[in-house]
Design an enzyme around this catalytic site. Sequence first.
Site, PDB file in Angstrom:
ATOM      1  N   THR A 344       0.827  -1.218   0.000  1.00  0.00           N
ATOM      2  CA  THR A 344       0.000   0.000   0.000  1.00  0.00           C
ATOM      3  C   THR A 344       0.858   1.263   0.000  1.00  0.00           C
ATOM      4  O   THR A 344       2.079   1.198   0.165  1.00  0.00           O
ATOM      5  CB  THR A 344      -0.933  -0.007   1.217  1.00  0.00           C
ATOM      6  OG1 THR A 344      -0.184  -0.387   2.373  1.00  0.00           O
ATOM      7  CG2 THR A 344      -2.060  -0.995   1.027  1.00  0.00           C
ATOM      8  N   ASP A 345       0.187   2.399  -0.170  1.00  0.00           N
ATOM      9  CA  ASP A 345       0.902   3.679  -0.220  1.00  0.00           C
ATOM     10  C   ASP A 345       0.920   4.374   1.135  1.00  0.00           C
ATOM     11  O   ASP A 345       1.041   5.593   1.209  1.00  0.00           O
ATOM     12  CB  ASP A 345       0.224   4.610  -1.236  1.00  0.00           C
ATOM     13  CG  ASP A 345       0.045   3.972  -2.582  1.00  0.00           C
ATOM     14  OD1 ASP A 345       1.061   3.552  -3.160  1.00  0.00           O
ATOM     15  OD2 ASP A 345      -1.105   3.866  -3.049  1.00  0.00           O
ATOM     16  N   SER A 370       1.042   8.751   4.956  1.00  0.00           N
ATOM     17  CA  SER A 370       0.435   8.668   3.632  1.00  0.00           C
ATOM     18  C   SER A 370       1.519   9.076   2.648  1.00  0.00           C
ATOM     19  O   SER A 370       1.957  10.224   2.638  1.00  0.00           O
ATOM     20  CB  SER A 370      -0.751   9.616   3.543  1.00  0.00           C
ATOM     21  OG  SER A 370      -1.216   9.655   2.214  1.00  0.00           O
ATOM     22  N   ARG A 371       1.966   8.108   1.834  1.00  0.00           N
ATOM     23  CA  ARG A 371       3.150   8.387   1.029  1.00  0.00           C
ATOM     24  C   ARG A 371       2.861   9.181  -0.234  1.00  0.00           C
ATOM     25  O   ARG A 371       3.771   9.725  -0.826  1.00  0.00           O
ATOM     26  CB  ARG A 371       3.853   7.079   0.676  1.00  0.00           C
ATOM     27  CG  ARG A 371       4.671   6.548   1.832  1.00  0.00           C
ATOM     28  CD  ARG A 371       5.530   5.384   1.419  1.00  0.00           C
ATOM     29  NE  ARG A 371       4.788   4.142   1.477  1.00  0.00           N
ATOM     30  CZ  ARG A 371       4.690   3.374   2.561  1.00  0.00           C
ATOM     31  NH1 ARG A 371       5.309   3.715   3.661  1.00  0.00           N
ATOM     32  NH2 ARG A 371       3.991   2.275   2.548  1.00  0.00           N
ATOM     33  N   VAL A 372       1.628   9.235  -0.682  1.00  0.00           N
ATOM     34  CA  VAL A 372       1.372  10.010  -1.902  1.00  0.00           C
ATOM     35  C   VAL A 372       0.299  11.075  -1.717  1.00  0.00           C
ATOM     36  O   VAL A 372       0.188  11.988  -2.523  1.00  0.00           O
ATOM     37  CB  VAL A 372       0.958   9.097  -3.086  1.00  0.00           C
ATOM     38  CG1 VAL A 372       2.084   8.181  -3.477  1.00  0.00           C
ATOM     39  CG2 VAL A 372      -0.289   8.313  -2.761  1.00  0.00           C
TER      40      VAL A 372
END
Length: 508
Positions: A344-345, A370-372
């Site tokens: 997951t991101d 939350s990476r994006v």
Amino acid sequence: MSTVLEQIEQQIARLSTKAVKKNTGNIRTLADGVAKIDGLSAVMYNEMVQFPGGAIGIALNLEEDEVGCVILGDISKLKEGDEVQTTGRLLSVPVGKALLGRVVDALGNPVDGKGPIAAQETYPVERIAPGIIVRKSVSQPLFTGIMAIDSMIPIGRGQRELIIGDRGTGKTTIAIDTIINQAKINKVGLASGDKNFRPVYSIYVAVGQKNSNIVRTMAALEAAGAFEYTTIVAAPAADNPANQYLAPFSGAAMGEWFMENGMDALIVYDDLSKHAVAYRQISLILKRPSGREAYPGDVFYLHSRLLERSARLDGKGSLTALPLIETQAGDVSAYIPTNVISITDGQIFLETDLFNQGIRPAVSVGLSVSRVGSAAQIKATKQVGGKLKGELAQFRELAAFAQFGSDLDAKTKAQLDRGARIVELFKQPAFNPIPIEVQVAVLFAMQRGVFDSIEVKKIVPAAASLREFFTARKNPLLTEIRTKAALDKDIEAKLQAAVDEWKPTFNA
Ligand SMILES: Nc1ncnc2c1ncn2[C@@H]1O[C@H](COP(=O)(O)OP(=O)(O)O)[C@@H](O)[C@H]1O
Ligand SMILES: [Mg+2]
């Protein structure tokens, strides 16, 4: 003579040589929703096979002398020796807007007693995920309506954000809140007549849950007016493991329809821990070799090919995924949690300790990321909440060691005071998403120190009062924030004036 020849020639020309390839076999053994079949030499992997009496199966194990199938549908009438036929088709489910407001099983059959579903199209449940070229980076927000998430761990359309935590930490509630919030935004957006407005449709996949839980979820969605934008795919605990294994893939197909047709959709997988258990059960019965924690070796591939189907497609729509994982005693290093974290991101980590302290939603700021999504966060939220995550993380650290000594310097004390108020500000009851423009107004007040003079234990009612004040009295300002999505000098002045107007009305 020649007419006879002509006639024969005509006959030959008319002769249809289209061969119908039908491959048959017989059930050798039958147990726990899995059939071992003799024959079926030409069956393909994942092909649908037909059992007598209407039940269908999916060929999962292709071995030299037998084929292992999971059976979907009624298996009570099947017996050993029954004939099985290949169909040449991959398993498909109905898709489209006709499924909104409905509860279906893993095969897309209605189970809500509201009659048949008039779907125009079907999509295969297994599909190759979109490749790199057709994808577009995440840049449009998907608001959960939960302040702690939208301000610190923002989610974008097409993102895959894991919600992870022990049982009873509020995972399902966050997912349902997000669905409710989409419905609220849809209603406002569609009523505004804005041609660029993109509604978000939701699919909630319930795997291995009690029926009573699914009914409760449905009731919550209905009460909030969100069910009309939602499809529930139900494979409850009492369903056989084949249905539970299939349900997330069926849901993904339904979500892909929206994405492929230029719309945005959200899919919740509640939860993938139970999905993995169902898959393990099938694999063990199929006698596949088991690996770590007795899961089959390809359980990682199972979840990655599912989650890779969420994307934002260039020139089309998006499918955002919120998979849920239930941990045991907060252990995120177990096999399935680490797998899904890596696919997951980012993750929203919910902590039992926080939940029990009454900090709900129990989002752990330090462990959630939350990476994006920050690329998708609106500017207004960044302007008023950019520093919150750092401040909160620092607060938790300070609070831990401040317990030991009372001699605190003024600066530390101020940081603690502020942190304690932010924690209170982020408390939010279940099924009560807050519109992003109201979040911005509340965070603005926090940033300007409006809450500093209010006792910590009065912050929750104060924030509620401020939200109510804005919703009831400052609608034009809220609309302006929502449409501009950024704060300029003029809006800031109006916000300040509004907050000043509110302050005396709240009796601390
Ligand atoms: N923000 C919240 N405020 C108050 N109660 C909550 C909140 N979030 C969840 N709950 C309650 O906690 C219980 C467990 O929540 P649930 O979402 O079912 O947890 P999980 O899915 O992690 O098992 C439910 O009774 C729910 O109503
Ligand atoms: Mg749950």
